[in-house]
Design an enzyme around this catalytic site. Structure first.
Site, mmCIF file in Angstrom:
data_model
loop_
_atom_site.group_PDB
_atom_site.id
_atom_site.type_symbol
_atom_site.label_atom_id
_atom_site.label_comp_id
_atom_site.label_asym_id
_atom_site.label_seq_id
_atom_site.Cartn_x
_atom_site.Cartn_y
_atom_site.Cartn_z
ATOM 1 C CG ASP A 146 3.474 6.215 8.253
ATOM 2 O OD1 ASP A 146 2.662 5.353 7.891
ATOM 3 O OD2 ASP A 146 4.301 6.034 9.178
ATOM 4 C CD GLU A 197 8.906 9.071 11.268
ATOM 5 O OE1 GLU A 197 8.199 10.006 10.875
ATOM 6 O OE2 GLU A 197 8.480 8.146 11.969
#
Ligand code: GLA
Length: 342
Positions: free
Chosen positions: A141, A129
């Site tokens: 997350d 990410e």
């Protein structure tokens, strides 16, 4: 074929990039990935076909970044063909991108190796990410998507990355309300908050704001400018709220007590961390006014996205309460983290 869930975060918002504490739950919205091993493509490149995303866009970038991170740790197959489907809403604060990364990551790693290490996959997906989207996100997350547990939440220590299963108070229902104000982390002041917290930690001479306690706050006030001090107050008080929530969940804490901590978290996120918007504050207030709602706050990165409301199922039917929210709302159920489907 694998499934990776989205997540809600009950408490511990904007603490993960300061090595802090969080209380997320994986929820019953999933990205499913079916994959088979193939020969490598001739040019070694990715092909991405999607009716909804004709150019692949962000999803193609993320899939490539996950494969590259797995390749770097010897967990990518030589070639693969995969299909993905998702019912995790995009841009609504349920971590659709983490669920996508973890689904791709687990599918590819399962093709490459028999012993799949979920912690390594979560870490690779977080790096993906950062590399793919340029978002300096914390571990929340991806870990929630990997290590959630059926029916409960997990207490996540973002420094050790240890997780502990936490049973929520009897009858608490999780409702997520979509503010309709969509945002992407790359285009929001999220990265500013990360930098501000790092700057405050440096000026206080600690590795991360995790190392500052409530007792240290008055001394910090003498060293830091008011803006950075507000960030410190948020992170320190939010970590304390997570500890308090975990303690009450381990004991005989009630839904109302957990709800009160969620309300305090919103005040801190809005005033000290400054990640809310007036329209989201209004939505939070409207949610709280409904019978059965014991707490509500902005959830996730902020600057739009979604609101989490806790509903006491003993006082009201969560589905009926959700239908009365002023914006689209769903009742979500905590589920197990990413897994290979039988
Ligand atoms: C986003 C990031 C997470 C975390 C939250 C805020 O979801 O991806 O790492 O920082 O915001 O708690």
């Amino acid at each position: 074929m694998v499934a990776a869930p989205g997540r809600v975060n009950i408490l511990g918002e904007h603490t993960d990039y300061s090595d802090g504490l969080c209380l997320p739950a994986a929820v019953d919205r999933h990205v499913v990935c079916a994959a088979i091993a193939t020969e490598p493509s001739e040019d070694g490149r990715f092909r991405f076909e999607s009716e909804d995303h004709p150019s692949g866009g962000t999803w193609l970038v993320l899939a490539e970044a996950v494969a590259a991170e797995l390749d770097a740790i010897g967990l990518a197959p030589a070639g693969a063909r995969a299909g993905l489907a998702s019912d995790v809403p995009e841009g609504a604060g349920l971590s659709s991108s983490a669920a996508f990364e973890v689904a791709c990551g687990l599918a590819l790693a399962t093709l490459a190796s028999e012993a799949v290490d979920l912690a390594a996959i979560a870490a690779a997906c977080r790096r993906a990410e950062a590399a793919g989207l340029g978002v300096p996100c914390g571990p929340l997350d991806q870990i929630a998507s990997c290590f959630g547990i059926e029916g409960g939440a997990i207490l996540l220590d973002c420094r050790s990355l240890d997780t502990e299963a936490v049973t929520l108070p009897e009858g608490v229902a999780l409702v997520v309300v979509d503010s309709g104000i969509s945002r992407t982390l790359a285009g929001s002041p999220y990265a500013d908050r990360v930098r501000e917290c790092e700057a405050a930690a440096r000026r206080l001479g600690v590795a991360a704001l995790r190392d500052v306690s409530l007792e240290d706050v008055p001394a910090a006030q003498r060293v830091l400018p008011p803006g950075l001090m507000r960030r410190v107050r948020h992170v320190v008080s939010e970590n304390a709220r997570v500890v308090e929530a975990a303690t009450l969940c381990r004991g005989r804490g009630t839904t109302a007590e957990l709800g009160a901590l969620v309300d305090e978290s919103h005040a801190s996120l809005a005033h000290d961390h400054e990640v809310s918007l007036p329209a989201v504050d209004d939505l939070v207030a409207a949610c709280r006014a409904l019978p059965g709602v014991v707490g509500a706050r902005i959830m996730g990165a902020g600057f739009g996205g979604s609101v989490l409301a806790l509903v006491d199922a003993a006082a009201a039917d969560p589905a009926e309460v959700a239908a009365r929210f002023p914006a689209p709302a769903v009742v979500l159920r905590p589920v197990d983290g990413a897994h290979v489907l039988p």
